[in-house]
Write an enzyme that holds these catalytic residues in place. Structure first.
Site, PDB file in Angstrom:
ATOM      1  N   HIS A 183       0.114  -3.905  11.399  1.00 19.32           N
ATOM      2  CA  HIS A 183       1.293  -4.539  11.735  1.00 19.32           C
ATOM      3  C   HIS A 183       1.540  -4.323  13.083  1.00 19.32           C
ATOM      4  O   HIS A 183       2.583  -4.085  13.708  1.00 19.32           O
ATOM      5  CB  HIS A 183       2.467  -4.251  10.790  1.00 19.32           C
ATOM      6  CG  HIS A 183       2.369  -4.766   9.516  1.00 19.32           C
ATOM      7  ND1 HIS A 183       2.123  -6.028   9.256  1.00 19.32           N
ATOM      8  CD2 HIS A 183       2.185  -3.934   8.383  1.00 19.32           C
ATOM      9  CE1 HIS A 183       1.825  -6.113   7.822  1.00 19.32           C
ATOM     10  NE2 HIS A 183       1.877  -4.933   7.232  1.00 19.32           N
TER      11      HIS A 183
ATOM     12  N   GLN B  63       0.790 -12.454   9.636  1.00 19.45           N
ATOM     13  CA  GLN B  63       1.258 -11.057   9.152  1.00 19.45           C
ATOM     14  C   GLN B  63       0.707  -9.621   9.477  1.00 19.45           C
ATOM     15  O   GLN B  63       1.431  -8.809   9.825  1.00 19.45           O
ATOM     16  CB  GLN B  63       1.437 -11.093   7.725  1.00 19.45           C
ATOM     17  CG  GLN B  63       2.164 -10.102   7.136  1.00 19.45           C
ATOM     18  CD  GLN B  63       1.455  -9.479   5.787  1.00 19.45           C
ATOM     19  OE1 GLN B  63       0.546  -9.066   5.696  1.00 19.45           O
ATOM     20  NE2 GLN B  63       2.331  -9.587   4.470  1.00 19.45           N
TER      21      GLN B  63
ATOM     22  N   SER C 109       4.468  -6.253   2.892  1.00 16.08           N
ATOM     23  CA  SER C 109       2.897  -6.288   3.743  1.00 16.08           C
ATOM     24  C   SER C 109       2.005  -6.815   2.573  1.00 16.08           C
ATOM     25  O   SER C 109       2.094  -8.060   1.974  1.00 16.08           O
ATOM     26  CB  SER C 109       2.808  -4.884   3.951  1.00 16.08           C
ATOM     27  OG  SER C 109       1.489  -4.609   4.727  1.00 16.08           O
ATOM     28  N   LEU C 110       1.112  -5.973   2.044  1.00 14.45           N
ATOM     29  CA  LEU C 110       0.062  -6.460   1.089  1.00 14.45           C
ATOM     30  C   LEU C 110       0.878  -7.117  -0.153  1.00 14.45           C
ATOM     31  O   LEU C 110       0.294  -8.367  -0.800  1.00 14.45           O
ATOM     32  CB  LEU C 110      -0.810  -5.071   0.348  1.00 14.45           C
ATOM     33  CG  LEU C 110      -1.482  -5.383  -0.793  1.00 14.45           C
ATOM     34  CD1 LEU C 110      -2.533  -6.128  -0.692  1.00 14.45           C
ATOM     35  CD2 LEU C 110      -1.570  -3.938  -1.490  1.00 14.45           C
TER      36      LEU C 110
ATOM     37  N   GLN D 241       0.746  -1.292   0.100  1.00 14.99           N
ATOM     38  CA  GLN D 241      -0.028   0.028   0.075  1.00 14.99           C
ATOM     39  C   GLN D 241       1.017   1.222  -0.075  1.00 14.99           C
ATOM     40  O   GLN D 241       1.916   1.216   0.687  1.00 14.99           O
ATOM     41  CB  GLN D 241      -1.046   0.029   1.329  1.00 14.99           C
ATOM     42  CG  GLN D 241      -1.974   0.807   1.258  1.00 14.99           C
ATOM     43  CD  GLN D 241      -3.030   0.517   2.390  1.00 14.99           C
ATOM     44  OE1 GLN D 241      -3.025  -0.684   2.993  1.00 14.99           O
ATOM     45  NE2 GLN D 241      -3.945   1.367   2.617  1.00 14.99           N
TER      46      GLN D 241
ATOM     47  N   ARG E 129      -8.896  -8.708   3.386  1.00 10.68           N
ATOM     48  CA  ARG E 129      -7.990  -8.083   4.191  1.00 10.68           C
ATOM     49  C   ARG E 129      -8.221  -6.423   4.303  1.00 10.68           C
ATOM     50  O   ARG E 129      -8.074  -5.966   5.515  1.00 10.68           O
ATOM     51  CB  ARG E 129      -6.580  -8.516   3.626  1.00 10.68           C
ATOM     52  CG  ARG E 129      -5.287  -7.814   4.324  1.00 10.68           C
ATOM     53  CD  ARG E 129      -3.955  -7.862   3.537  1.00 10.68           C
ATOM     54  NE  ARG E 129      -2.794  -8.031   4.099  1.00 10.68           N
ATOM     55  CZ  ARG E 129      -2.046  -6.749   4.241  1.00 10.68           C
ATOM     56  NH1 ARG E 129      -2.651  -5.780   3.574  1.00 10.68           N
ATOM     57  NH2 ARG E 129      -0.808  -6.554   4.711  1.00 10.68           N
TER      58      ARG E 129
END
Length: 291
Positions: free
Chosen positions: A195, A244, A88-89, A9, A113
């Site tokens: 996170h 995650q 991440s994503l 992102q 998500r």
């Protein structure tokens, strides 16, 4: 060895993916399939929407995922990964690229998500901050000493660590980190504490969806954010993906391990060049490229 890396992102931009849609029948087909799966015309927002439209979490995450994954499919025979990783994503993009997940399942998980994270953000005022110019161990220590929830969230490269947590705790940590000599400790314009433990409701929601999704044996290892090492077992990949959302993105350590395991060229697949910049800061000798 060829490492392919996938952004997260923040890499989005107005007009993203339009060139792929116009030049490739396969891309067009996949974008139209995505519109059906998502239940709204994400292509309209990606190709013609405003920056504000693109910023909505339910749009941003699928948009970055689609740009990355469709690009990896369009480049076809030249896409020969020896290893993959995503920030991440981007880890979900990487898992479709290495055939752990199907395109459809990957997109459904990304959409779930995004919505779960949005919902978690609304439960408690929370944010993130970028800390520049300090050793990771100092940042970790300061986070432990602050009252409230504040944790290291993104280990982006040496001297660049993003922290995540409750608004008051983040503000207090930023002040303390400046006193410790941080070049900058800057609150980021994000909707929540990604996170961090505050994402627990989102983690539970996503874990339920992951549990019901088929994970296949990948064509090459993925270096996951949580473990930083090469993973090929579908059950392990699944478990790490579940963890995650509340665990830090260990990008620095992942890149170091990929280099150690033989990565010479890092190709960024998707919008922007942020990850190429980070790779160069982690390991100057590595070659970087855009797909």
């Amino acid at each position: 060895m060829n490492a392919y890396i996938f952004p997260g992102q923040g890499a989005q931009f107005v007009g993203m993916g339009l060139d792929l849609y116009e030049k490739s029948d396969l891309a067009k087909e996949l974008f139209e399939q995505a519109n059906e799966i998502l239940g709204f015309k994400i292509t309209d927002i990606m190709f013609e929407g405003t920056t504000e439209d693109l910023k909505q979490t339910k749009v941003t995450q699928p948009a970055v995922f689609l740009h990355s994954v469709i690009l990896s499919k369009v480049i076809g025979n030249t896409f020969n990964p020896d290893m993959v990783a995503g920030h991440s994503l981007g880890e979900l993009s990487a898992l479709v690229a290495n055939k752990t997940l199907s395109f459809e399942d990957g997109l459904k998980l990304v959409s779930r998500r995004a919505l779960a994270m949005q919902k978690a953000c609304e439960l408690k005022p929370s944010t993130m901050a970028a800390v520049l110019g300090l050793d990771d161990t100092i940042v970790e220590q300061v986070c432990k000493e602050i009252e409230g929830v504040v944790v290291p969230a993104n280990y982006n490269c040496p001297g660049q660590l993003v922290i995540s947590g409750e608004v008051e705790a983040i503000n207090a940590a930023c002040e303390a980190l400046k006193e410790k000599g941080a070049r900058r400790a800057l609150v980021l314009p994000v909707g929540g504490a990604f996170h961090s433990p505050l994402m627990e409701p989102a983690r539970e929601d996503l874990a339920a969806a992951i549990e019901q999704t088929t994970f296949s044996k990948p064509i090459c290892p993925v270096y996951q954010n949580v473990t930083t090492t090469a993973v090929v077992n579908p059950d392990d990949i699944k478990k790490n993906l579940m963890a995650q959302l509340t665990a830090p993105v260990k990008w620095t350590q992942s890149v170091e391990n990929m280099v150690k395991d033989g990565a010479l060229l890092f190709t960024e697949v998707g919008p922007g060049k942020v990850l190429q910049g980070l790779v160069k800061k982690i390991h100057r000798e590595s070659e970087v490229a855009s797909a």
